[in-house]
Design a protein around this motif. Structure first.
Motif, PDB file in Angstrom:
ATOM      1  N   ASP A  24     -17.542 -11.912   1.873  1.00 40.31           N
ATOM      2  CA  ASP A  24     -16.772 -13.141   2.113  1.00 40.31           C
ATOM      3  C   ASP A  24     -16.068 -13.651   0.854  1.00 40.31           C
ATOM      4  N   ALA A  25     -16.231 -12.959  -0.271  1.00 41.33           N
ATOM      5  CA  ALA A  25     -15.649 -13.431  -1.529  1.00 41.33           C
ATOM      6  C   ALA A  25     -14.665 -12.435  -2.141  1.00 41.33           C
ATOM      7  N   ILE A  26     -14.228 -11.459  -1.356  1.00 40.78           N
ATOM      8  CA  ILE A  26     -13.357 -10.427  -1.931  1.00 40.78           C
ATOM      9  C   ILE A  26     -11.990 -10.384  -1.251  1.00 40.78           C
ATOM     10  N   SER A  27     -11.085  -9.714  -1.943  1.00 39.40           N
ATOM     11  CA  SER A  27      -9.742  -9.454  -1.433  1.00 39.40           C
ATOM     12  C   SER A  27      -9.608  -7.937  -1.286  1.00 39.40           C
ATOM     13  N   ASP A  39      -9.523 -12.092   3.314  1.00 42.71           N
ATOM     14  CA  ASP A  39      -8.296 -11.753   2.586  1.00 42.71           C
ATOM     15  C   ASP A  39      -8.096 -10.244   2.639  1.00 42.71           C
ATOM     16  N   ILE A  40      -7.440  -9.784   3.710  1.00 44.52           N
ATOM     17  CA  ILE A  40      -7.226  -8.352   3.932  1.00 44.52           C
ATOM     18  C   ILE A  40      -5.743  -8.117   4.184  1.00 44.52           C
ATOM     19  N   THR A  41      -5.186  -7.148   3.456  1.00 45.92           N
ATOM     20  CA  THR A  41      -3.806  -6.733   3.682  1.00 45.92           C
ATOM     21  C   THR A  41      -3.816  -5.251   4.014  1.00 45.92           C
ATOM     22  N   ALA A  42      -3.194  -4.901   5.144  1.00 48.40           N
ATOM     23  CA  ALA A  42      -3.102  -3.512   5.584  1.00 48.40           C
ATOM     24  C   ALA A  42      -1.648  -3.064   5.459  1.00 48.40           C
ATOM     25  N   VAL A  43      -1.436  -1.911   4.807  1.00 42.75           N
ATOM     26  CA  VAL A  43      -0.094  -1.387   4.582  1.00 42.75           C
ATOM     27  C   VAL A  43       0.023   0.005   5.198  1.00 42.75           C
ATOM     28  N   ASP A  44       1.046   0.175   6.023  1.00 40.53           N
ATOM     29  CA  ASP A  44       1.332   1.477   6.610  1.00 40.53           C
ATOM     30  C   ASP A  44       2.826   1.519   6.917  1.00 40.53           C
ATOM     31  N   GLU A  45       3.419   2.705   6.849  1.00 37.24           N
ATOM     32  CA  GLU A  45       4.858   2.794   7.111  1.00 37.24           C
ATOM     33  C   GLU A  45       5.185   3.011   8.580  1.00 37.24           C
ATOM     34  N   ASN A  46       4.175   3.283   9.403  1.00 37.70           N
ATOM     35  CA  ASN A  46       4.405   3.555  10.814  1.00 37.70           C
ATOM     36  C   ASN A  46       4.374   2.254  11.620  1.00 37.70           C
ATOM     37  N   TYR A  47       5.464   1.966  12.325  1.00 41.58           N
ATOM     38  CA  TYR A  47       5.549   0.736  13.113  1.00 41.58           C
ATOM     39  C   TYR A  47       4.441   0.665  14.167  1.00 41.58           C
ATOM     40  N   GLY A  48       4.152   1.781  14.838  1.00 38.66           N
ATOM     41  CA  GLY A  48       3.109   1.802  15.862  1.00 38.66           C
ATOM     42  C   GLY A  48       1.746   1.427  15.295  1.00 38.66           C
ATOM     43  N   HIS A  57      -6.530  -7.337  -6.225  1.00 43.01           N
ATOM     44  CA  HIS A  57      -7.524  -7.207  -5.164  1.00 43.01           C
ATOM     45  C   HIS A  57      -8.862  -6.755  -5.751  1.00 43.01           C
ATOM     46  N   SER A  58      -9.931  -7.095  -5.061  1.00 39.05           N
ATOM     47  CA  SER A  58     -11.273  -6.650  -5.452  1.00 39.05           C
ATOM     48  C   SER A  58     -11.455  -5.177  -5.118  1.00 39.05           C
ATOM     49  N   ILE A  59     -10.992  -4.807  -3.928  1.00 38.76           N
ATOM     50  CA  ILE A  59     -11.112  -3.427  -3.454  1.00 38.76           C
ATOM     51  C   ILE A  59      -9.762  -2.983  -2.910  1.00 38.76           C
ATOM     52  N   GLU A  67     -13.509  -6.657 -11.940  1.00 41.74           N
ATOM     53  CA  GLU A  67     -14.585  -5.749 -11.511  1.00 41.74           C
ATOM     54  C   GLU A  67     -14.176  -4.949 -10.274  1.00 41.74           C
ATOM     55  N   GLY A  68     -12.871  -4.789 -10.062  1.00 47.61           N
ATOM     56  CA  GLY A  68     -12.361  -4.143  -8.860  1.00 47.61           C
ATOM     57  C   GLY A  68     -12.496  -2.632  -8.871  1.00 47.61           C
ATOM     58  N   VAL A  69     -12.306  -2.063  -7.689  1.00 45.91           N
ATOM     59  CA  VAL A  69     -12.413  -0.612  -7.524  1.00 45.91           C
ATOM     60  C   VAL A  69     -11.321  -0.114  -6.577  1.00 45.91           C
ATOM     61  N   LEU A  70     -10.785   1.041  -6.913  1.00 47.50           N
ATOM     62  CA  LEU A  70      -9.880   1.775  -6.032  1.00 47.50           C
ATOM     63  C   LEU A  70     -10.694   2.904  -5.431  1.00 47.50           C
TER      64      LEU A  70
END
Length: 178
Positions: A43-46, A68-77, A111-113, A143-146
């Motif tokens: 509940d405390a991350i982005s 705080d979630i952002t989803a990125v994709d190039e496909n419209y569907g 972002h955190s993750i 303290e983030g991670v990819l």
């Protein structure tokens, strides 16, 4: 696919067959979230979900309390499916329809993750561009991670900022930190 834990635990999500996706398996997702659960308060991350496809990873974070979630994709569907599912479950997932590399070049939000699940058939040069852009543009919090998901046949250990990998069946998660 199903949501493993949290508010929506056990809920099944069925994506349209026409989407060009390969969702993270439940076994691999459960193992990944067991690792993350020991390092972060959901509940405390982005979270930034790159190559988000069906939104499988985003839903899991949302079910566990991440707002705080952002989803990125190039496909419209894919983006439409994520928006529809998030609305049905009343999840706060923002979506961006964009080429991931172009998005990473322009983004300034930390972002955190950051989770990336690119196509398994990417060349090493394309895989290497993900951590390169994330760290060059300073997109991780202190303290983030990819986390990059890839096939066990792809070795990302020589890339800058590589920390370690975990293997689950044919899936690998490579972790990158500052």
């Amino acid at each position: 696919m199903r949501i493993i834990s949290g508010l929506y635990k056990g809920r099944r999500i069925t994506a349209p067959k026409k989407l060009p996706v390969r969702p993270t398996t439940d076994m691999a997702k459960e193992a990944l979230f067991n690792i993350i659960n020991n390092q972060y308060y959901f509940d405390a991350i982005s979270v930034l979900d790159l190559f988000s496809g069906t939104g499988n990873i985003s839903y899991e974070f949302a079910s566990r309390g991440t707002e705080d979630i952002t989803a990125v994709d190039e496909n419209y569907g894919c983006i439409k499916f994520i928006n529809d599912t998030a609305e049905a479950f009343e999840m706060t997932i923002s979506t961006i329809k964009s080429d991931v590399f172009k998005f990473l070049e322009k983004s300034k939000q930390k972002h955190s993750i950051i989770f990336a699940d690119p196509p398994y058939n990417f060349e090493l040069a394309a895989f290497s561009k993900i951590p390169e852009l994330v760290f060059k543009n300073e997109l991780l919090e202190e303290e983030g991670v990819l986390i990059v998901e890839h096939s066990k046949h792809t070795d990302l250990s020589q890339l800058e900022h590589y920390s370690h990998s975990k293997s689950y069946g044919g899936n690998m998660f490579s972790f990158f930190t500052k």
